[in-house]
Design a protein around this motif. Structure first.
Motif, mmCIF file in Angstrom:
data_model
loop_
_atom_site.group_PDB
_atom_site.id
_atom_site.type_symbol
_atom_site.label_atom_id
_atom_site.label_comp_id
_atom_site.label_asym_id
_atom_site.label_seq_id
_atom_site.Cartn_x
_atom_site.Cartn_y
_atom_site.Cartn_z
ATOM 1 N N ALA A 89 41.992 27.807 5.065
ATOM 2 C CA ALA A 89 42.321 26.385 4.948
ATOM 3 C C ALA A 89 43.719 26.117 5.490
ATOM 4 C CB ALA A 89 42.229 25.945 3.486
ATOM 5 N N TYR A 90 43.907 24.913 6.005
ATOM 6 C CA TYR A 90 45.194 24.467 6.531
ATOM 7 C C TYR A 90 45.230 22.946 6.451
ATOM 8 C CZ TYR A 90 42.246 23.661 10.596
ATOM 9 O OH TYR A 90 41.240 23.233 11.410
ATOM 10 N N THR A 91 46.419 22.388 6.567
ATOM 11 C CA THR A 91 46.560 20.933 6.476
ATOM 12 C C THR A 91 46.410 20.278 7.840
ATOM 13 O OG1 THR A 91 48.960 21.146 6.624
ATOM 14 C CG2 THR A 91 48.022 20.909 4.417
ATOM 15 N N ALA A 92 45.900 19.063 7.820
ATOM 16 C CA ALA A 92 45.789 18.268 9.044
ATOM 17 C C ALA A 92 47.179 18.117 9.645
ATOM 18 C CB ALA A 92 45.192 16.903 8.729
ATOM 19 N N GLY A 93 47.268 18.254 10.944
ATOM 20 C CA GLY A 93 48.548 18.124 11.618
ATOM 21 C C GLY A 93 49.347 19.407 11.682
ATOM 22 N N ASP A 94 48.816 20.503 11.120
ATOM 23 C CA ASP A 94 49.499 21.796 11.166
ATOM 24 C C ASP A 94 49.705 22.167 12.632
ATOM 25 O OD1 ASP A 94 49.849 24.700 11.330
ATOM 26 O OD2 ASP A 94 49.204 24.776 9.238
ATOM 27 N N ALA A 135 36.827 27.321 9.160
ATOM 28 C CA ALA A 135 38.181 26.770 9.217
ATOM 29 C C ALA A 135 38.124 25.406 8.536
ATOM 30 C CB ALA A 135 38.633 26.630 10.667
ATOM 31 N N TRP A 136 38.862 25.266 7.455
ATOM 32 C CA TRP A 136 38.860 24.015 6.685
ATOM 33 C C TRP A 136 40.169 23.275 6.899
ATOM 34 C CZ3 TRP A 136 37.153 26.007 1.204
ATOM 35 C CH2 TRP A 136 35.803 26.343 1.243
ATOM 36 N N GLU A 137 40.081 22.108 7.516
ATOM 37 C CA GLU A 137 41.249 21.245 7.668
ATOM 38 C C GLU A 137 41.226 20.224 6.535
ATOM 39 O OE1 GLU A 137 43.016 19.495 11.516
ATOM 40 O OE2 GLU A 137 41.744 17.911 10.691
ATOM 41 N N LEU A 138 42.316 20.172 5.779
ATOM 42 C CA LEU A 138 42.399 19.268 4.642
ATOM 43 C C LEU A 138 43.552 18.294 4.845
ATOM 44 C CD1 LEU A 138 41.630 22.309 2.836
ATOM 45 C CD2 LEU A 138 40.558 20.268 1.950
ATOM 46 N N PRO A 139 43.481 17.143 4.186
ATOM 47 C CA PRO A 139 44.505 16.115 4.403
ATOM 48 C C PRO A 139 45.904 16.542 3.974
ATOM 49 C CG PRO A 139 42.667 15.252 3.097
ATOM 50 C CD PRO A 139 42.447 16.724 3.249
#
Length: 167
Positions: free
Chosen positions: A123-128, A145-149
């Protein structure tokens, strides 16, 4: 990765040691980061990962690595305390500290470090800024791959800035 220090072998320049390892650890979701001054953005991010139903394991970057990336005065809190704080969250199943040279930040090295965990998701944050590398790392591990807010205005840097202005 074992209960004790993972070695810095020839195949991977990164190593890790568990702060708190879950008894049963089957295909977790994994996230890595500094997690220096815990704030609501961290909590929302970690909770949203755990809500997807997999055990959540958090890799905490070592003091040396964070200091090289974030600059003087960082991290504010030592790695073992950051790992203890994150591991205490109800949504987190376990935490480990990532060791290695600060210049090693490519996802092939992270993939080799995380391979023994057999993660189901990274997981990683959006905009990483490392989004594409994290997607490649997840693919190399056979993980999603999980993109989270990202929670706008809620970062350790922003929190430290607010604190400095209030003094």
């Amino acid at each position: 990765m074992t209960d004790t220090d993972a070695t810095h072998g020839a195949d991977t320049p990164l190593g890790a040691h568990w702060f708190e390892r879950p008894e049963l650890l089957e295909r977790p979701a994994v996230v890595t980061g500094a997690f220096d001054v815990l704030h609501v953005g961290h909590v929302r991010f970690l909770r949203s990962i755990a809500e997807r139903g997999l055990p959540l394991v958090v890799g905490i970057e070592s003091d040396r690595r964070v200091g090289a990336w974030k600059g003087p005065g960082r991290p504010v809190n030592p790695a073992e305390e950051r790992a203890e704080t994150v591991a205490a969250l109800a949504c987190v199943s376990g935490a480990f500290v990532i060791e290695g040279p600060p210049g090693v930040a490519d996802w092939s090295a992270y993939a080799e470090l995380l391979r023994p965990l057999d993660p189901a998701a990274l997981a990683y944050t959006a905009g990483d800024r490392y989004t594409q590398a994290k997607i490649r790392g997840a693919d190399a591990l056979g993980a999603q791959a999980w993109e989270l807010p990202f929670t706008p205005g809620r970062s350790t840097t922003a929190a430290l800035g607010r604190l400095a202005h209030s003094l």
